[in-house]
Write an enzyme that holds these catalytic residues in place. Structure first.
Site, mmCIF file in Angstrom:
data_model
loop_
_atom_site.group_PDB
_atom_site.id
_atom_site.type_symbol
_atom_site.label_atom_id
_atom_site.label_comp_id
_atom_site.label_asym_id
_atom_site.label_seq_id
_atom_site.Cartn_x
_atom_site.Cartn_y
_atom_site.Cartn_z
ATOM 1 N N TYR A 148 34.490 51.895 31.765
ATOM 2 C CA TYR A 148 35.111 53.100 32.329
ATOM 3 C C TYR A 148 36.395 52.786 33.099
ATOM 4 O O TYR A 148 37.057 53.700 33.581
ATOM 5 C CB TYR A 148 34.120 53.938 33.135
ATOM 6 C CG TYR A 148 33.365 53.265 34.266
ATOM 7 C CD1 TYR A 148 34.032 52.672 35.330
ATOM 8 C CD2 TYR A 148 31.975 53.265 34.273
ATOM 9 C CE1 TYR A 148 33.338 52.090 36.373
ATOM 10 C CE2 TYR A 148 31.264 52.683 35.311
ATOM 11 C CZ TYR A 148 31.959 52.091 36.367
ATOM 12 O OH TYR A 148 31.279 51.514 37.397
ATOM 13 N N LYS A 163 37.872 49.520 39.282
ATOM 14 C CA LYS A 163 37.798 48.598 38.138
ATOM 15 C C LYS A 163 39.106 48.631 37.343
ATOM 16 O O LYS A 163 39.541 47.609 36.813
ATOM 17 C CB LYS A 163 36.621 48.951 37.229
ATOM 18 C CG LYS A 163 35.251 48.822 37.875
ATOM 19 C CD LYS A 163 34.743 47.390 37.884
ATOM 20 C CE LYS A 163 33.301 47.321 38.348
ATOM 21 N NZ LYS A 163 32.811 45.956 38.542
#
Ligand code: COA
Length: 262
Positions: A148, A163
């Protein structure tokens, strides 16, 4: 499987190394001959894995560290040097996550996850990188992402944004630190059966069934599979891999074709 001396006496720091994916990676690195430093907030999480490595004849040290605190991160590097004389490998695995609608996420909740995942990764990478540069013998940095980071992650905006930042950090430093022979890569596991992820992210049978229906290979991954790839990426067999994010998700993130025959 990689041969047992693949990481012969290299010094590897694994953040979040006492549990889940971190533990699996630490055990595999130890099997391959690396000397391990396991770092996370709680000593109780670290000691059993340190003992497991030692029992199997390996070397390991627990250094309780909150990756959000640069002073603690610096101390982690100093302890590593004191015990093992240097640092060759850093795995940025420590993470925090929970499912929450973005409009209900408090500023503190956002900060907690971004601090661990993005800031913590930078603090550890910076501290280990400085040591690797000074040592003049190169190094390997591997960060754990999630797919994701590029698909977006509804319900985990804090983690997805953090991330994505770690992916940008990976690609940036792969170039910036290549002259020092430091390879910087990432691994992006899809759903993997660790205690933390299973209970927090697909904690009931209905959620698990929905998840399984989205994974083309029809199953959730194992920590051991991730550990094998994480070992390969820091091994001499991957010397030409730099700035890469290796996806291991059974094809999950690709399964979106609107004409898919299934
Ligand atoms: N839903 C909504 N908000 C949450 C939450 C949840 N499930 N869990 C934590 N928060 C919020 C807290 O309410 C707090 O915000 P507030 O002060 O506005 O109330 C903020 O996040 C910080 O929480 P706290 O528990 O004090 O932070 P922490 O630094 O001790 O914990 C976390 C960090 C929040 C990431 C925690 O989930 C954690 O430690 N996780 C580690 C394990 C993990 O997540 N592994 C990942 C498996 S995939």
């Amino acid at each position: 499987m990689l041969p047992a001396n693949t990481l012969n006496r290299q010094v590897a720091i694994v953040t979040g190394g006492g549990t889940g994916l971190g533990r699996a990676m630490a055990l595999e690195y130890a099997r391959l001959g690396a000397r391990l430093v396991l770092a996370s907030r709680s000593r109780e999480h670290l000691e059993p894995t340190v003992a497991e490595i030692q029992k199997a004849g390996g070397e390991a040290l627990a250094v309780p560290t909150d990756v959000r605190d640069p002073a603690q991160v610096d101390r982690m590097i100093q302890e590593t040097k004191k015990k093992f004389g240097g640092v060759d490998i850093l795995v940025n695995n420590a993470a925090g996550n929970f499912i929450c609608k973005a409009e209900e996420l408090s500023p503190n909740g956002w900060r907690a996850v971004v601090d661990i995942v993005l800031n913590g990764t930078f603090f550890c990478t910076r501290a280990a990188g400085r040591e690797m540069i000074a040592q003049k013998r190169g190094g390997k940095i591997l960060s754990v992402l999630a797919t994701y980071a590029w698909t977006g992650g509804p319900g985990t905006v804090h983690s997805a944004a953090a991330k994505a930042g770690v992916l940008a950090l990976t690609r940036t430093l792969a170039v910036e630190w290549a002259p020092y022979k430091i390879r910087v890569n990432a691994i992006a596991p899809g759903p993997v059966a660790t205690e933390g992820a299973s209970s927090k992210l697909w904690g009931n049978p209905e959620a698990e069934r929905k998840l399984l229906s989205k994974i083309p290979v029809g199953r959730i991954g194992t920590p051991q599979e991730i550990a094998h790839a994480a070992a390969y990426l820091v091994s001499p067999y991957a010397e030409y891999i730099n700035g890469e994010a290796l996806t291991m998700d059974g094809g999950e993130w690709l399964g979106k074709g609107f004409l898919a025959v299934q």
